[in-house]
Motif scaffolding. Sequence first.
Motif, PDB file in Angstrom:
ATOM      1  N   ARG A 858      39.865  23.676  72.228  1.00 48.76           N
ATOM      2  CA  ARG A 858      39.821  24.854  71.372  1.00 48.76           C
ATOM      3  C   ARG A 858      41.187  25.013  70.702  1.00 48.76           C
ATOM      4  NH1 ARG A 858      35.319  24.209  72.492  1.00 48.76           N
ATOM      5  NH2 ARG A 858      33.715  25.678  73.234  1.00 48.76           N
ATOM      6  N   HIS A 860      44.183  27.679  69.496  1.00 48.21           N
ATOM      7  CA  HIS A 860      44.748  28.937  69.975  1.00 48.21           C
ATOM      8  C   HIS A 860      44.537  30.030  68.927  1.00 48.21           C
ATOM      9  CE1 HIS A 860      47.540  31.732  71.884  1.00 48.21           C
ATOM     10  NE2 HIS A 860      47.484  30.939  72.955  1.00 48.21           N
ATOM     11  N   SER A 861      44.422  31.243  69.433  1.00 45.03           N
ATOM     12  CA  SER A 861      44.179  32.383  68.534  1.00 45.03           C
ATOM     13  C   SER A 861      45.387  32.716  67.669  1.00 45.03           C
ATOM     14  CB  SER A 861      43.779  33.621  69.352  1.00 45.03           C
ATOM     15  OG  SER A 861      44.801  33.934  70.288  1.00 45.03           O
ATOM     16  N   LYS A 862      46.559  32.227  68.026  1.00 46.40           N
ATOM     17  CA  LYS A 862      47.765  32.444  67.216  1.00 46.40           C
ATOM     18  C   LYS A 862      47.864  31.286  66.213  1.00 46.40           C
ATOM     19  CE  LYS A 862      48.987  35.843  70.013  1.00 46.40           C
ATOM     20  NZ  LYS A 862      50.199  35.763  70.821  1.00 46.40           N
ATOM     21  N   HIS A 863      47.991  31.578  64.922  1.00 44.81           N
ATOM     22  CA  HIS A 863      47.998  30.524  63.910  1.00 44.81           C
ATOM     23  C   HIS A 863      48.666  31.045  62.647  1.00 44.81           C
ATOM     24  CE1 HIS A 863      44.672  32.809  62.246  1.00 44.81           C
ATOM     25  NE2 HIS A 863      44.026  32.692  63.406  1.00 44.81           N
ATOM     26  N   LEU A 869      39.854  30.886  61.937  1.00 48.64           N
ATOM     27  CA  LEU A 869      39.199  30.063  62.942  1.00 48.64           C
ATOM     28  C   LEU A 869      37.712  30.351  62.946  1.00 48.64           C
ATOM     29  CD1 LEU A 869      41.669  30.228  65.973  1.00 48.64           C
ATOM     30  CD2 LEU A 869      41.597  28.595  64.080  1.00 48.64           C
ATOM     31  N   ASP A 872      33.865  29.444  67.388  1.00 46.00           N
ATOM     32  CA  ASP A 872      34.439  29.654  68.718  1.00 46.00           C
ATOM     33  C   ASP A 872      35.742  28.887  68.898  1.00 46.00           C
ATOM     34  OD1 ASP A 872      33.387  29.194  72.173  1.00 46.00           O
ATOM     35  OD2 ASP A 872      34.587  30.787  71.229  1.00 46.00           O
ATOM     36  N   GLY A 873      36.552  28.839  67.840  1.00 46.81           N
ATOM     37  CA  GLY A 873      37.863  28.209  67.941  1.00 46.81           C
ATOM     38  C   GLY A 873      37.848  26.700  67.820  1.00 46.81           C
ATOM     39  N   VAL A 887      48.199  25.469  63.126  1.00 48.86           N
ATOM     40  CA  VAL A 887      47.328  25.834  64.245  1.00 48.86           C
ATOM     41  C   VAL A 887      47.793  25.088  65.483  1.00 48.86           C
ATOM     42  CG1 VAL A 887      45.288  26.406  62.871  1.00 48.86           C
ATOM     43  CG2 VAL A 887      45.663  24.044  63.576  1.00 48.86           C
ATOM     44  N   ALA A 890      44.736  25.299  72.314  1.00 52.95           N
ATOM     45  CA  ALA A 890      44.657  26.506  73.135  1.00 52.95           C
ATOM     46  C   ALA A 890      45.477  26.378  74.399  1.00 52.95           C
ATOM     47  CB  ALA A 890      43.193  26.798  73.474  1.00 52.95           C
ATOM     48  N   SER A 928      51.201  38.924  67.505  1.00 54.51           N
ATOM     49  CA  SER A 928      49.791  38.897  67.116  1.00 54.51           C
ATOM     50  C   SER A 928      49.630  38.464  65.665  1.00 54.51           C
ATOM     51  CB  SER A 928      49.153  40.281  67.311  1.00 54.51           C
ATOM     52  OG  SER A 928      49.264  40.698  68.660  1.00 54.51           O
ATOM     53  N   CYS A 929      48.447  37.956  65.374  1.00 62.10           N
ATOM     54  CA  CYS A 929      48.128  37.516  64.020  1.00 62.10           C
ATOM     55  C   CYS A 929      48.021  38.738  63.097  1.00 62.10           C
ATOM     56  CB  CYS A 929      46.827  36.741  64.007  1.00 62.10           C
ATOM     57  SG  CYS A 929      46.968  35.094  64.738  1.00 62.10           S
TER      58      CYS A 929
END
Length: 1506
Positions: A858, A860-863, A869, A872-873, A887, A890, A928-929
Amino acid sequence: MASCPQATLHCRKTTLGVVHRAARAKMAAELHPRSGKLIGLSNSNRTAQRNQPVQEFNHGLVLSREPLRDRDVFTVCIDKKVNSWSGSIEIGVTALDPAGLEFPSSATGLKGGSWIVSGCSVLKDGRSVLEEYGHDLDQLGEGDHVGIQRNGKGELHLWVNGQDCGTAASGLPSRLWAVVDLYGKCTQVTVVSCEPPPEMDGEEDEEVEDEIVSTQAASIMADACLSSSSNSSPAGNSGGVAGLGVAAGGMTTNDALLFHEKCGTLIKLSNNNKTAERRRPLDEFNNGVVMTNRPLRNNEMFEIRIDKLVDKWSGSIEIGVTTHNPNNLDYPATMTNLRSGTIMMSGCGILTNGKGTRREYCEFSLDELQEGDHIGLMRKASGALHFYINGIDQGVAANQTPGVVYGVVDLYGMAVKVTIVHNHNHSDRLRRNNAIMRALSPDVGRPRPALSLTPEPDVPDRLLFHLNCGQKAAISSDGRTALRPHATDDFNHGVVLSNRPLHSNEVFQVRIDKMVDKWAGSIEIGVTTHNPAYLQLPSTMTNLRSGTWMMTGNGVMHNGTTILDEYGHNLDRLKAGDTVGVVRKEDGSLHFFVNGVPQGPAAWNVPPSVYAVVDLYGQAAQATIMDDMADLPPLPDDSSEGPTAMSPGSPCSVSGATAANDLRFHQLHGTNAVITNGGRTALRQNCRSEFNDAIVISNRCLRDGELFEIVIQKMVDRWSGSIEAGVTAIRPEELEFPNTMTDIDYDTWMLSGTAIMQDGNTMRNNYGCDLDSLTTGSRIGMMRTATGDLHYFINGLDQGVACTGLPPEVYAVIDLYGQCVQVSITSSSGPLDNSLCTSNITEKSFPIQSPVAGVAHRLHSKHGKNVVLLGDGCQALRVDGYAHGIVFSAKELKTDEVFEVKINKVDDRWSGSLHVGLTTLQPPDLPSCPLSGLSPSLTQLRSKVTWVLAGSEVRRNGVLQRQNYGCSLDRLTVGNRVGVKRCSDDTMHILIDGEDMGPAATAVAKNVYAVLDLYGKVTAVSIVSSTLVEDSESVKAPSLSPDSCSEGEEDSTPVREVCPLRGSCFEPALVPTVMTFLENHGKNIQLSNQNLTAARVSSYNQGLLVTAQALPRQQLFQVCIDRLNPSWTSSLSLGVIGHSPDRLNFPSTACCLKRSVWLLQRDSVFHNSLKICENYGPNLDTCPEGTILGLLVDSSGCLHLFVNGMDQGVAAQDIPSPCYPLIDLYGQCEQVTIVTNHVSVVGGERGDMRCQGDMEKADMVDGIKESVCWTPPPEVNPNKTCEYQALCSRFKELLTLPDGYFNEDAKYNLCYCESCHKLRGDEAYYKRGEPPRDYALPFGWCRFALQIKTHCEVSNAFKKWHIAYHGTSVGSLRRILDHNQLLSAESSSIFSLSTVKTEGHGSYGEPEENSAPEREVPRVQLSPTMRYSGLEVFAPKVQFRDPRSLRCHQAQVGFQVCVRPGSYKVGPTSLGISEPLDPRFSNAEIEWITKEKGGTLLYGLLIRVE
């Protein structure tokens, strides 16, 4: 009347002298109008100037206008010099008439009777004949005068500033022109004179007198009266004959060289003092020194023969010279004990006054010589000392040897008896030897009917054997038959040569008449340039190191070095009646025949006038020359057709079956070059006497964008200039190899120093690199791009365009010139510059592999701020702009875990493409994004260490590390897949469509995330990879406790597969072959335990053994070191041999094997006795008892070494199949046993597989599996034999610290010297604690484990605390140990601590429970690396004397401590140091400050000794 002849003689002498002087006409002191192409003449042809002196260094030849007259000195003055070049003026004479001469580029290129003085060497026709002569011409300056002269005796003399430098050469022809080469720094000279020197007027009479005397020598020597009157002549007037009766120094010519009557206490002299023998050789090994009865004369050979050896002692004969007079000398026990005036050869090195000055003087070792071998020495007139082994000059051992020296022989160790050999009876000795052999053999001299051929006495040119043959050989049947009469007693000394050189295309063929079954090996045949009348024949012809080509077994050797491993029929399998032959064709190629069948070309550029050689070796006992060639097939005219087309080593192929894209050196090369290691290694032989004629060329044309890279492996500090590299469009078969490649004047581009040269002319200077400045280990690469540009690469870095317009098919060329002696092709050679190729990338370009089974990766949610994304990543889409598309994966990548994506969408409006790499940046730590603060592109991401591939460039934190890596990412399109992984060797690999592009970066950190940049035209990607299979996640680790773990870092060893063969490229053989030792082995070996155990029962060598079974691919063969004997030095070596050992004749040591052998010795790798790799794995000499060593050949034919189950990487490539493991029980190693299980376990009990256990929750941090305890077993710890650990222990004893502070179990004491930590397989860095933090192992230190106090939370400290280091002074140790914690600077520590003012007085002690709140704990400085805490400002050095060796050393001390997380602050260095101290830790984070009481736990005392 007795005086009348003298009066008449004097009158004739005077008259002739007057006439001679009256007849002399003064020679014109001018230069010939024809000269080198860059020369300009002026001043009535008396001044010569080299044009373009800064751009060109050669083509500056000038000659005298007329031939030199005897005794005239042709003298020039050096007018101008420049500093742009190395080398300077060269001067000499030549027999070539300048009127018709084609001028070469330099004087050393003159042939046809030319003698040139260059530097301090004398060269004849371009080859060195005298080293260290006269004044070094390179050191002369402007205004100095240098001249050349041929005297009346035909001798060449050099004159420098009016001083005669002595005889440089003799036997010169009468008609000679003077030669001056305005070379290198010398740019202008002027002729100043051409006449005899002033003192020659008085000497003319003597020379004329000498001529008259020589014509009447017989009558004068018969006249005793005249002889006596000449001896009483005044000094300065020799009377005409003094030179006939008196030698230099007043010694008469019949003053034989003998041993002096005064000698060592155990020496007995005999044979008129020509033989010396040591008494009681089995009880005493020294006191055997003997010296010559008089000093040695210049150029006089002092030679001895070894008559007797005993196999009890180590060491053997030593020989040399000394200035000490034997009458006044108090003889030492061994000559190397003398500390003045003595030069000795011992082993293969040179000792001056008892101290080693040259470790490896020659290839022969005196300790390896056998009975019958000869050793000689000679002091040249120039003062150079030379040693000779069996008549072969080993080169200059020492310069400027004193004028008066005596010969010395030390009958030491194995050497018991020697005899002086006088050269004048050499041929008599050989004739007597043959007569004795014929008398001992009843068959010799009686022709056998089966071999009888019609004699042809009227054929004067008939090929026969020469009467000078090996010591154990004899010649019979009128020179047609050679034999070893006692073939069952001796296996060598059977060399025979033809009586004349072979004609071109003349076949020399012999038939094997008789064989014996006792020995291994058999007949060997070949050619040599040595004349048998003057050759001191070696024990076997392959020992000769010059001018010799031999077929032995099924290989071909040149000068003792294997050049072809697999060639033709195996001679060792021939029987009586079989025939073998050899021929040199007109084109210089050498061919062999077996039973009349041509075996194809074996060598090229073999000179004419070579003698045929037959070595009746091993089983071969007798052979006869076959005169009838009618049955032989005609020689093939074209070696590329028929059976020779696949001949290994032919110009069309390498090793017979080399892959088309496998770059090698071509088998055609310069005369001084040797190709070995399967065509990968090239070296220049005789590197200290030859500096050129060593050009090598690639075996095929370079493809567009293909890198040809070599590494410099050996250099000598002997010459100026160094390696030259380039390309040529000339095919190797059409190239007439010159002295240097810059002599070629067409289709050649070369880099020489900093100059780019085309066809011998300089195109540009000051190119981006200087080849003359490169050192051992430097890499040089060449590449022709698709556009025809030539690029050079130095250590992987592109130096830019060197020149343009190259034709499409060019060969790489390397000139092993000057200082550069040996190079090898690197594994980086190949199509690395795919971005410059003309072919397009398609799906078919790479193999397609399915994703690995497991849980999908996956993102990561930080990008980056422009990324969205999806899925599901699993997918990433850049929605705006061309940047801000970074990116991350994860989770951190595990070792060898591939993170791979597929390109889904591209936007051709943008340039640039996807970037991919690894980073130590932790995405969870990012805000955070959307991440507006994240760098717009990956190449600009520098907040943490990041390795990235952008296009075809590899960068680290934005700094370019490598160019032209793999396939350029800019050329990828929809459907292509890109992956990245971090390998177990700390390298980053990039994969394109499943194909690994190789290592892109090294020294990559352990805990890294995959990172991608959707940059430029790539706008969307999707993940196609998955995590490692769950089996690897569930491996269990043993419980963590101080009883099972001796080291903090062992508790935090990175996750690794314990079985070295699982999860890697090694797959064990399906049905393991049971391995045992072969019954054929070295003579000191005794086998037991069903041939699984081998022990050396005597001496220190003769311990070679091999396995009876071939080693299958992918099977690990292991042995355990059972017993070491510290009485010896060095230890075992091991490797593989590529031919059947059943009939192998084992030498004394493995390093003497020179055919298809790969050997691991100390920390180096050898192939056929030549070193091909250094600093490989641990030093085998330091392996203690219990060490398990393994060998494995993988499916690619690469040899691996395993130490205690740890793979040390590839040691050698192209290992043949089958191959047999080889072990040499040498020196300390006396016994080994084969480990019968076939999968070793790191750190486990022998024979038991140990896996990692389930991890507890405390050992899981952010999903990262933490420590697996790896405890080296007690027998793996190098405590027993590590001298460094023993030295540190002795220093610890001097500190007199109470034993109660230290752990009683010594197995927890660890040495971190280079050998010990390599044996354990330690990593350089580990993680520890919660959260995990890096720390470095204290390499170079020795740790002594401390007793852990009971009140400490041991389990938490072991598992959850961090590891750090604290440097301190020796005076602080006791107080720190007493208080069980680190103290302040005011109390004891040397750290610059800043404490808070406290009330009251007294020293800082153990804090009490109710201590005053006003008192604060001082700041204590720590570091995660001893590279910082071990600095002298923190850990001052103290000097001590080792009680064992009595030598003085310096020592430092420090502590390894556990630190509670959160109890310290990380900050920059307080010392103001700007240079990075540790590559893992930046200077901004290298110092930790703690003030908390109880925040540290003393774990171990560290000691370092210098």
